[in-house]
Design a protein around this motif. Structure first.
Motif, short mmCIF file in Angstrom:
data_model
loop_
_atom_site.label_atom_id
_atom_site.label_comp_id
_atom_site.label_asym_id
_atom_site.label_seq_id
_atom_site.Cartn_x
_atom_site.Cartn_y
_atom_site.Cartn_z
N TYR A 129 -33.40 9.66 6.85
CA TYR A 129 -33.60 11.06 7.23
C TYR A 129 -34.56 11.09 8.41
CZ TYR A 129 -34.89 15.90 7.39
OH TYR A 129 -35.11 17.17 7.85
N ARG A 130 -34.09 11.63 9.53
CA ARG A 130 -34.86 11.58 10.78
C ARG A 130 -35.34 12.95 11.26
NH1 ARG A 130 -30.46 8.03 11.44
NH2 ARG A 130 -31.08 5.85 11.71
N GLY A 131 -34.88 14.03 10.67
CA GLY A 131 -35.18 15.34 11.21
C GLY A 131 -34.25 15.66 12.37
N ILE A 132 -34.53 16.75 13.09
CA ILE A 132 -33.59 17.18 14.12
C ILE A 132 -33.68 16.37 15.41
CG2 ILE A 132 -33.41 19.53 13.24
CD1 ILE A 132 -35.31 20.39 15.48
N ASP A 133 -34.83 15.75 15.68
CA ASP A 133 -34.93 14.96 16.91
C ASP A 133 -35.75 13.69 16.72
OD1 ASP A 133 -37.47 15.93 16.72
OD2 ASP A 133 -37.49 16.95 18.67
N GLY A 134 -35.74 13.15 15.49
CA GLY A 134 -36.42 11.88 15.23
C GLY A 134 -37.87 11.99 14.82
N GLY A 135 -38.38 13.19 14.62
CA GLY A 135 -39.80 13.34 14.32
C GLY A 135 -40.17 13.30 12.86
N ALA A 136 -39.19 13.19 11.95
CA ALA A 136 -39.51 13.17 10.53
C ALA A 136 -40.35 11.94 10.18
CB ALA A 136 -38.23 13.17 9.70
N GLY A 137 -41.28 12.10 9.26
CA GLY A 137 -42.06 10.97 8.78
C GLY A 137 -43.33 10.68 9.57
N ASP A 138 -43.65 11.49 10.58
CA ASP A 138 -44.81 11.20 11.42
C ASP A 138 -46.09 11.71 10.75
OD1 ASP A 138 -46.14 10.19 13.55
OD2 ASP A 138 -45.44 11.68 15.01
N ILE A 139 -46.38 11.19 9.55
CA ILE A 139 -47.50 11.70 8.77
C ILE A 139 -48.85 11.30 9.33
CG2 ILE A 139 -46.11 11.74 6.66
CD1 ILE A 139 -47.70 9.31 5.72
N GLY A 140 -48.88 10.34 10.23
CA GLY A 140 -50.16 9.93 10.81
C GLY A 140 -50.83 11.03 11.60
N HIS A 141 -50.09 12.08 11.96
CA HIS A 141 -50.66 13.15 12.76
C HIS A 141 -50.79 14.46 11.98
CE1 HIS A 141 -50.76 10.46 16.11
NE2 HIS A 141 -49.52 10.11 15.82
N ILE A 142 -50.76 14.34 10.65
CA ILE A 142 -51.16 15.47 9.81
C ILE A 142 -52.67 15.60 9.89
CG2 ILE A 142 -51.33 16.25 7.42
CD1 ILE A 142 -48.61 14.97 6.91
N ARG A 143 -53.17 16.82 10.07
CA ARG A 143 -54.61 17.05 10.19
C ARG A 143 -55.26 17.00 8.81
NH1 ARG A 143 -55.15 19.74 15.17
NH2 ARG A 143 -53.54 18.85 16.53
N VAL A 144 -56.37 16.27 8.73
CA VAL A 144 -57.05 16.10 7.44
C VAL A 144 -58.49 16.60 7.48
CG1 VAL A 144 -55.59 14.20 6.69
CG2 VAL A 144 -57.65 13.71 8.04
N GLY A 145 -58.85 17.33 8.52
CA GLY A 145 -60.16 17.97 8.55
C GLY A 145 -61.29 17.13 9.09
N ALA A 146 -61.03 15.92 9.56
CA ALA A 146 -62.08 15.08 10.13
C ALA A 146 -62.24 15.43 11.61
CB ALA A 146 -61.71 13.61 9.96
N ASP A 147 -63.30 14.90 12.23
CA ASP A 147 -63.54 15.21 13.64
C ASP A 147 -63.24 14.03 14.56
OD1 ASP A 147 -65.59 13.54 12.95
OD2 ASP A 147 -67.21 14.90 13.55
N ALA A 148 -62.59 12.99 14.04
CA ALA A 148 -62.28 11.81 14.84
C ALA A 148 -61.16 12.11 15.83
CB ALA A 148 -61.86 10.66 13.93
N LEU A 149 -61.28 11.56 17.04
CA LEU A 149 -60.28 11.75 18.08
C LEU A 149 -59.13 10.76 17.87
CD1 LEU A 149 -59.34 13.02 20.77
CD2 LEU A 149 -60.66 11.23 21.94
N CYS A 150 -57.92 11.27 17.83
CA CYS A 150 -56.73 10.44 17.65
C CYS A 150 -56.17 10.02 19.01
CB CYS A 150 -55.68 11.22 16.85
SG CYS A 150 -54.18 10.28 16.49
N ARG A 151 -55.35 8.98 19.02
CA ARG A 151 -54.72 8.53 20.25
C ARG A 151 -53.75 9.56 20.80
NH1 ARG A 151 -53.23 2.17 19.91
NH2 ARG A 151 -52.55 2.69 22.01
N CYS A 152 -53.31 10.50 19.97
CA CYS A 152 -52.41 11.54 20.45
C CYS A 152 -53.15 12.61 21.24
CB CYS A 152 -51.65 12.18 19.28
SG CYS A 152 -52.67 13.27 18.24
#
Length: 406
Positions: free
Chosen positions: A243-266
């Motif tokens: 299951y990929r979603g409509i354009d391949g973005g399904a499963g990208d849980i690494g970029h769910i916000r969890v309330g921390a203040d750390a800067l992500c590579r995105c």
């Protein structure tokens, strides 16, 4: 019933050679009589369509099966997929490392190579190097380049599978929208002197999930794999299909916000990957004076029993487990597999602590939380399987048989 099996069954009385091959490959019908029964075709029509597959070298006759009739008689000759007529190539590209292989059509690794390959060097250089690796691996197996049916590539970013291009990949600078399939096809053709072959590209977690589900959990109708390495991603397999979603973005849980203040590579703050990935754990270790620069360094420290690495991995597991409680509640999978550099006891312990605490009991009552079975080869196996399913999909079989003139 998997999607692959279902396609052949739905073909009904209109089943062509491709549908017959699908039934044999899936094991759903492996004698002429069984094919007649499954498709509603006459004996003569089944024979004609099987003859095309025999002439193409894609089917063979096996040993005699059980006698179909209660009155006795000669045993039915079984039909088998001829898996030696071609091979596929596969590669798994990580941020600083890659693995490539030649695989049989049934997923056996015939030759394999791994080494340093830095994704930040850009697609031209990296894909050109993969072309060299493939050519050398083929020489090692003794198979001619003409035997290659296709190439599968796993990459650490979201992929639009319709185009084979990555879409805004945080960990792959310079790759956004690049023509990966065209470049890798040319690189292989130039290095191996081979005709052009299809190239399929997908996200690494998707292909790991596909490989692991097929190899170890084929009856699981809802399967989730979470890869925790330099980044974090998930692959989801439902009814035997990714299951990929409509354009391949399904499963990208690494970029769910969890309330921390750390800067992500995105570029955003507070992403799960910024605080719980192998890269995040490596950064915290380095800040405390422990040499670590990547998820693979953390993996080595965990293997050596480093206590600080183990404590931080368990903490990261708790953060991921908190997010996975929502994933499990939403998807209700039968298997949740943890894979990647952090997939050891400390991280898994942390995942279970928060997952079972936060998820509804009904969501976890029939859930198995496990670690990878295929290890570092999971994405290779999945990429190879993706290519095989593409090559022998019923509609494509008809096209290829016409090209072969059979």
């Amino acid at each position: 019933m998997t999607g692959r099996q279902g396609r052949a069954v739905r073909a009904g009385g209109q089943a062509g050679a491709g549908e017959l091959l699908e039934l044999v490959r899936s094991g759903r019908a492996v004698t002429r009589g069984a094919l007649q029964q499954a498709t509603g075709l006459s004996r003569a029509t089944v024979g004609q369509r099987l003859d095309r597959l025999f002439r193409a070298g894609w089917l063979r006759e096996g040993a005699g099966g059980p006698v179909d009739s209660p009155l006795g008689g000669r045993p039915s000759i079984t039909l088998e997929f001829e898996d030696s007529h071609a091979v596929v190539l596969a590669a798994d590209l990580d941020t600083r490392h890659a693995r490539a292989a030649v695989l049989s059509l049934t997923g056996e690794i015939l030759a394999e190579h791994s080494g340093t390959l830095v994704v930040e060097d850009g697609p031209e250089a990296v894909l050109g190097e993969l072309g060299d690796w493939f050519a050398r691996l083929l020489e090692k197996t003794g198979r001619p380049a003409a035997d290659v049916g296709g190439i599968g590539l796993a990459v650490p970013g979201p992929v639009d599978t319709g185009t084979g291009r990555v879409v805004q990949p945080p960990m792959m600078p310079g790759w956004d929208g690049y023509d990966i399939t065209g470049r890798l096809s040319r690189a292989f053709t130039e290095r191996a002197g081979a005709p052009a072959v299809p190239v399929l590209v997908d996200n690494d977690a998707n292909l790991m999930a596909y490989g692991e589900q097929r190899a170890g959990h084929p009856d699981c109708a809802a399967f989730v794999l979470v890869k925790v390495s330099t980044g974090i991603g998930a692959g989801v397999v439902v009814d035997g299909a990714v299951y990929r979603g409509i354009d391949g973005g399904a499963g990208d849980i690494g970029h769910i916000r969890v309330g921390a203040d750390a800067l992500c590579r995105c570029g955003s703050y507070g992403c799960l990957a910024a605080v719980a990935s192998g890269g995040a754990v490596a950064r915290r270790l380095a800040e405390s004076g422990v040499p670590a620069a990547s998820g693979s360094d953390v993996r080595d420290l965990l293997a050596a029993g480093h206590p600080q690495a183990a404590a931080l991995a368990r903490e990261a597991g708790r953060r991921v487990g908190d997010v996975l409680a929502t994933v499990v509640t939403l998807l209700n999978p039968g298997v949740l597999m943890i894979a990647g550099d952090l997939a050891g006891t400390p991280f898994l312990t942390g995942v279970r602590e928060l997952l079972y605490q936060r998820a509804l009991p009904r969501s976890t009552a029939h859930l198995d939380v496990v670690t990878s079975r295929l290890g570092e080869r999971a994405a290779l196996i999945g990429a190879g399987a993706l290519v095989v399913e593409h090559l022998y999909a019923p509609e494509r079989v008809e096209e290829r048989l016409r090209v072969l003139g059979v």
